[in-house]
Design an enzyme around this catalytic site. Sequence first.
Site, PDB file in Angstrom:
ATOM      1  N   HIS A   1       0.848  -1.191   0.000  1.00  0.00           N
ATOM      2  CA  HIS A   1       0.000   0.000   0.000  1.00  0.00           C
ATOM      3  C   HIS A   1       0.886   1.246   0.000  1.00  0.00           C
ATOM      4  O   HIS A   1       2.123   1.156  -0.069  1.00  0.00           O
ATOM      5  CB  HIS A   1      -1.007  -0.027   1.161  1.00  0.00           C
ATOM      6  CG  HIS A   1      -0.413  -0.101   2.538  1.00  0.00           C
ATOM      7  ND1 HIS A   1       0.348   0.909   3.073  1.00  0.00           N
ATOM      8  CD2 HIS A   1      -0.467  -1.072   3.487  1.00  0.00           C
ATOM      9  CE1 HIS A   1       0.716   0.577   4.292  1.00  0.00           C
ATOM     10  NE2 HIS A   1       0.251  -0.634   4.570  1.00  0.00           N
TER      11      HIS A   1
ATOM     12  N   HIS B   1       3.985   1.387   2.360  1.00  0.00           N
ATOM     13  CA  HIS B   1       5.181   0.653   1.925  1.00  0.00           C
ATOM     14  C   HIS B   1       5.873   1.403   0.789  1.00  0.00           C
ATOM     15  O   HIS B   1       7.099   1.507   0.725  1.00  0.00           O
ATOM     16  CB  HIS B   1       4.810  -0.740   1.395  1.00  0.00           C
ATOM     17  CG  HIS B   1       4.024  -1.566   2.365  1.00  0.00           C
ATOM     18  ND1 HIS B   1       2.816  -2.143   2.049  1.00  0.00           N
ATOM     19  CD2 HIS B   1       4.268  -1.901   3.653  1.00  0.00           C
ATOM     20  CE1 HIS B   1       2.359  -2.809   3.096  1.00  0.00           C
ATOM     21  NE2 HIS B   1       3.217  -2.679   4.083  1.00  0.00           N
TER      22      HIS B   1
ATOM     23  N   LYS C   1      -2.800   5.092  11.626  1.00  0.00           N
ATOM     24  CA  LYS C   1      -1.753   4.599  10.736  1.00  0.00           C
ATOM     25  C   LYS C   1      -2.407   3.690   9.692  1.00  0.00           C
ATOM     26  O   LYS C   1      -3.228   2.848  10.036  1.00  0.00           O
ATOM     27  CB  LYS C   1      -0.721   3.802  11.526  1.00  0.00           C
ATOM     28  CG  LYS C   1       0.370   3.264  10.631  1.00  0.00           C
ATOM     29  CD  LYS C   1       1.287   2.294  11.346  1.00  0.00           C
ATOM     30  CE  LYS C   1       2.321   1.774  10.378  1.00  0.00           C
ATOM     31  NZ  LYS C   1       2.426   0.336  10.320  1.00  0.00           N
TER      32      LYS C   1
ATOM     33  N   HIS D   1      -0.911  -0.754  16.678  1.00  0.00           N
ATOM     34  CA  HIS D   1      -2.116  -1.051  15.910  1.00  0.00           C
ATOM     35  C   HIS D   1      -3.415  -0.796  16.667  1.00  0.00           C
ATOM     36  O   HIS D   1      -4.486  -0.784  16.073  1.00  0.00           O
ATOM     37  CB  HIS D   1      -2.108  -2.522  15.457  1.00  0.00           C
ATOM     38  CG  HIS D   1      -0.981  -2.837  14.537  1.00  0.00           C
ATOM     39  ND1 HIS D   1       0.237  -3.302  14.989  1.00  0.00           N
ATOM     40  CD2 HIS D   1      -0.872  -2.730  13.197  1.00  0.00           C
ATOM     41  CE1 HIS D   1       1.031  -3.483  13.953  1.00  0.00           C
ATOM     42  NE2 HIS D   1       0.398  -3.135  12.865  1.00  0.00           N
TER      43      HIS D   1
ATOM     44  N   CYS E   1       2.663  -7.076  14.924  1.00  0.00           N
ATOM     45  CA  CYS E   1       4.035  -6.564  15.131  1.00  0.00           C
ATOM     46  C   CYS E   1       5.039  -7.700  15.277  1.00  0.00           C
ATOM     47  O   CYS E   1       6.236  -7.463  15.174  1.00  0.00           O
ATOM     48  CB  CYS E   1       4.148  -5.750  16.420  1.00  0.00           C
ATOM     49  SG  CYS E   1       3.268  -4.209  16.422  1.00  0.00           S
TER      50      CYS E   1
ATOM     51  N   LYS F   1      -2.943  -2.825   7.186  1.00  0.00           N
ATOM     52  CA  LYS F   1      -3.909  -3.854   6.803  1.00  0.00           C
ATOM     53  C   LYS F   1      -4.755  -4.248   7.999  1.00  0.00           C
ATOM     54  O   LYS F   1      -5.972  -4.440   7.883  1.00  0.00           O
ATOM     55  CB  LYS F   1      -3.160  -5.066   6.262  1.00  0.00           C
ATOM     56  CG  LYS F   1      -4.081  -6.091   5.661  1.00  0.00           C
ATOM     57  CD  LYS F   1      -3.308  -7.350   5.327  1.00  0.00           C
ATOM     58  CE  LYS F   1      -4.247  -8.448   4.884  1.00  0.00           C
ATOM     59  NZ  LYS F   1      -3.613  -9.758   5.052  1.00  0.00           N
TER      60      LYS F   1
ATOM     61  N   CYS G   1      -2.373  -2.974  21.551  1.00  0.00           N
ATOM     62  CA  CYS G   1      -1.062  -2.734  20.942  1.00  0.00           C
ATOM     63  C   CYS G   1      -0.812  -1.237  20.741  1.00  0.00           C
ATOM     64  O   CYS G   1      -1.672  -0.545  20.185  1.00  0.00           O
ATOM     65  CB  CYS G   1      -0.984  -3.455  19.599  1.00  0.00           C
ATOM     66  SG  CYS G   1       0.406  -2.900  18.610  1.00  0.00           S
TER      67      CYS G   1
ATOM     68  N   CYS H   1       1.855  -8.975  20.346  1.00  0.00           N
ATOM     69  CA  CYS H   1       1.032  -8.424  19.250  1.00  0.00           C
ATOM     70  C   CYS H   1       1.366  -9.193  17.980  1.00  0.00           C
ATOM     71  O   CYS H   1       2.483  -9.059  17.459  1.00  0.00           O
ATOM     72  CB  CYS H   1       1.306  -6.937  19.044  1.00  0.00           C
ATOM     73  SG  CYS H   1       0.516  -6.336  17.522  1.00  0.00           S
TER      74      CYS H   1
HETATM   75  N1  MSP Z   1       8.835  -6.780   8.171  1.00  0.00           N
HETATM   76  C1  MSP Z   1       8.941  -5.695   9.054  1.00  0.00           C
HETATM   77  C2  MSP Z   1      10.215  -4.925   8.806  1.00  0.00           C
HETATM   78  C3  MSP Z   1      11.467  -5.694   8.965  1.00  0.00           C
HETATM   79  S1  MSP Z   1      12.861  -4.752   8.549  1.00  0.00           S
HETATM   80  C4  MSP Z   1      14.125  -5.632   9.036  1.00  0.00           C
HETATM   81  C5  MSP Z   1       7.754  -4.769   8.854  1.00  0.00           C
HETATM   82  N2  MSP Z   1       7.128  -4.864   7.702  1.00  0.00           N
HETATM   83  S2  MSP Z   1       5.822  -4.035   7.268  1.00  0.00           S
HETATM   84  O1  MSP Z   1       5.496  -4.505   5.962  1.00  0.00           O
HETATM   85  O2  MSP Z   1       4.820  -4.112   8.262  1.00  0.00           O
HETATM   86  O3  MSP Z   1       6.200  -2.527   7.225  1.00  0.00           O
HETATM   87  C6  MSP Z   1       7.426  -2.050   6.882  1.00  0.00           C
HETATM   88  C7  MSP Z   1       7.473  -0.582   6.674  1.00  0.00           C
HETATM   89  O4  MSP Z   1       6.475  -0.114   5.778  1.00  0.00           O
HETATM   90  C8  MSP Z   1       7.294   0.341   7.868  1.00  0.00           C
HETATM   91  O5  MSP Z   1       8.339   0.439   8.749  1.00  0.00           O
HETATM   92  C9  MSP Z   1       7.218   1.623   7.145  1.00  0.00           C
HETATM   93  O6  MSP Z   1       8.488   1.964   6.690  1.00  0.00           O
HETATM   94  C10 MSP Z   1       6.318   1.252   5.978  1.00  0.00           C
HETATM   95  N3  MSP Z   1       4.946   1.535   6.300  1.00  0.00           N
HETATM   96  C11 MSP Z   1       3.925   0.664   6.525  1.00  0.00           C
HETATM   97  N4  MSP Z   1       2.801   1.389   6.781  1.00  0.00           N
HETATM   98  C12 MSP Z   1       3.084   2.713   6.736  1.00  0.00           C
HETATM   99  C13 MSP Z   1       2.330   3.894   6.781  1.00  0.00           C
HETATM  100  N5  MSP Z   1       1.050   3.895   7.017  1.00  0.00           N
HETATM  101  N6  MSP Z   1       2.985   5.064   6.547  1.00  0.00           N
HETATM  102  C14 MSP Z   1       4.302   5.126   6.215  1.00  0.00           C
HETATM  103  N7  MSP Z   1       5.029   4.035   6.160  1.00  0.00           N
HETATM  104  C15 MSP Z   1       4.497   2.842   6.555  1.00  0.00           C
HETATM  105  O7  MSP Z   1       7.481  -3.983   9.735  1.00  0.00           O
END
Ligand code: MSP
Length: 678
Positions: free
Chosen positions: A18, A21, A304, A146, A129, A307, A143, A126
Amino acid sequence: MAHRYFTTPIYYVNDRPHIGHLYTTVVTDVLTRYRRLTGDTVRFLTGTDEHGQNIEKVAKKEGIEPIAIADRNAPRFRELFRSFGVANDDFIRTTEPRHRAGVEEIIRRIAAAGDLYLASHEGWYCPPCEAFYPEKDLAEGTCPVHGSKLEWEKEENVFFRLSRFEKPLLELYDRGIGGKPFVFPESRLNEVRSFVAAGLKDLSVSRTTISWGIPFPGYPGHVVYVWLDALTNYISALGFGGADDALFRAFWPATGSDAKAVHVVGKDILRFHAVYWPAFLMSAGLPVPTQVVGHGWWLKDARKMSKSVGNVVRPDELVRAFGIDALRWHLVSEMTFGQDANFSDEGFLTAYNADLANGLGNTLSRAVRMAADAFGGRTPSERCDDNDVRRAAEASVAAWNEAFGEYRLQDAAGAIRSLLKTIDGYIAAKEPWKLAKSEGITPALHRIHHNCLEGLRIAAALLSPIAPGTAEEVFRRLGGPKKAADVTPRDFAWGQIPLGAPLEPAPPLFPRADAKAFFASRGSGEPGTSQETKVTDEKSTDSSKGNQPTATPAPAGAAPVPVPAAPLPARVTIDEFARIEFRVGEVIAAEKVEKSKKLMKMSVRFGDEVRTIVGGIATAYAAEQLVGKKFAFVYNLAPAKLMGIESNGMILAATMPDSGEPSLLMVDPAVPSGAKVK
Ligand code: MSP
């Protein structure tokens, strides 16, 4: 020039990508492109985090193997990033053998240092997380990230002696690396410091309740805790633990090396990167990264985007309608790096129209069209080295470099915006179309057009890390095609536009967006705040502007969604608004300007000061209706000559919808003249 290694977090494959990411990946791409441009040797890693409880759960639910989920979703991330022009050098999946080798090696070293032991453990966990939270960190029992329900988990785990690293970590935060703070921004460094200073408990680094993970060396029945597994990707991707570790030696910081490693992460996972990761590395006798940069979240409905909350914005639709670079630009320019920002379609459309349709697209097409008309489809053949556009370009280049150096990406974008504004203002002030009519094709005319096109070329070079496809298109239209990746600091020097080269007048780069049509075309009706989509006509400032075509646009190769016309007002920030000073003025004398149907010349008192102001209100008001009355004025408008009379301000009037006649904004007679209006 340094070796620089930039990484994004690796993304969980139980979700489709999304905007959140995409944001992390795009800003990291922008940073790497900037560093490449400045001449550093850069390596950029992204990838997917494929082990752990969440993926195991989804697989169970679908009745398939976890690897099938990973195989399905990892390419979605990879493809999305590729389609967004993300220039990563590597994409790691934690299910790859090279990664497992790295994890096994770091664990071997941590064990050899005596930092692992077995103990039983229970606490609040969680699942999204994949982390335990101490009671004190919970948000009303849920959490802290979340806001979701936690699970009480109890099991025997391998523990890492995290508590042993309290002091070295605090020293790292105090000292920083190479004169830079270990965590950026400073506010987050303070959060991390307080967390560690409050005391560190040992960390459980294995799980026995799941089987989808890397088997923990030396502890049968345990798999490696997903965070120890995942964090190691940053070095396993460089060959750490494998047969060929040349990249590790070149790009991972070590004493005597010029390598800098920067992890760009969302603030949600800062603790893992700024506390656990350096502790694992210290234990294993390995150097720590140079810096962990934590950005804010894109919020939707003040939460935030994630999903598990169910409030995600997927990039697909916006890209289909507006193109990739429009979204890249929006993500970079609209979020103050480090802080949270709210994502709204209305905000996106407004900024799109202001910055891209108007600021860049319209200025470019006007400048190119006018020059092509004047010089038979070619760029001017005279250059000019002393002018306002050059000064603005040089100031923008300096501001842009400074902003990049401090991760103020929004200000780097702002520097481009301001250069484009100067070019637009320069065109309006010089009125080259009038000059061409009155004096023909003179050297002065060549120079004016040269300045506009040259300013645009530099704007495109500045844009190249943020919107590479657009930068390339601008270069092409200006007669000097160039790849975004080939831009170097030399491209910022003034005076490189090819002289007398063919110009390519083409339709607007970013056609104006129609908010109403956009929302109608996707069948979601009107957006939340009607004020944000209210439609007004922008006044064109000169005769060359004409009407901009309006569409739901689709530059950069996306399929357009056809929609009817209706422009959106451009938004201003509170700071931009604050630059305009409104005051109450009393008209003490007025007379219609001879030979003009519309203009009224007024003497207006603001406190002790009396000014002459000319307004286009004579068709609706007689002089005697005005004298002795108070109205609202723009007080700090630059002076302008109207029919030979210098006007020092502007009277404010509404436009009657049917007749188009002005209707003055009256002020309570009790308000003293000179009072400020805010
Ligand atoms: N897999 C772990 C990270 C391991 S790194 C060694 C993880 N993955 S995640 O898919 O949940 O999210 C990773 C990253 O996506 C977040 O840290 C952030 O950089 C980005 N984002 C996810 N949702 C976000 C927002 N709503 N806004 C901005 N960035 C966000 O955590």
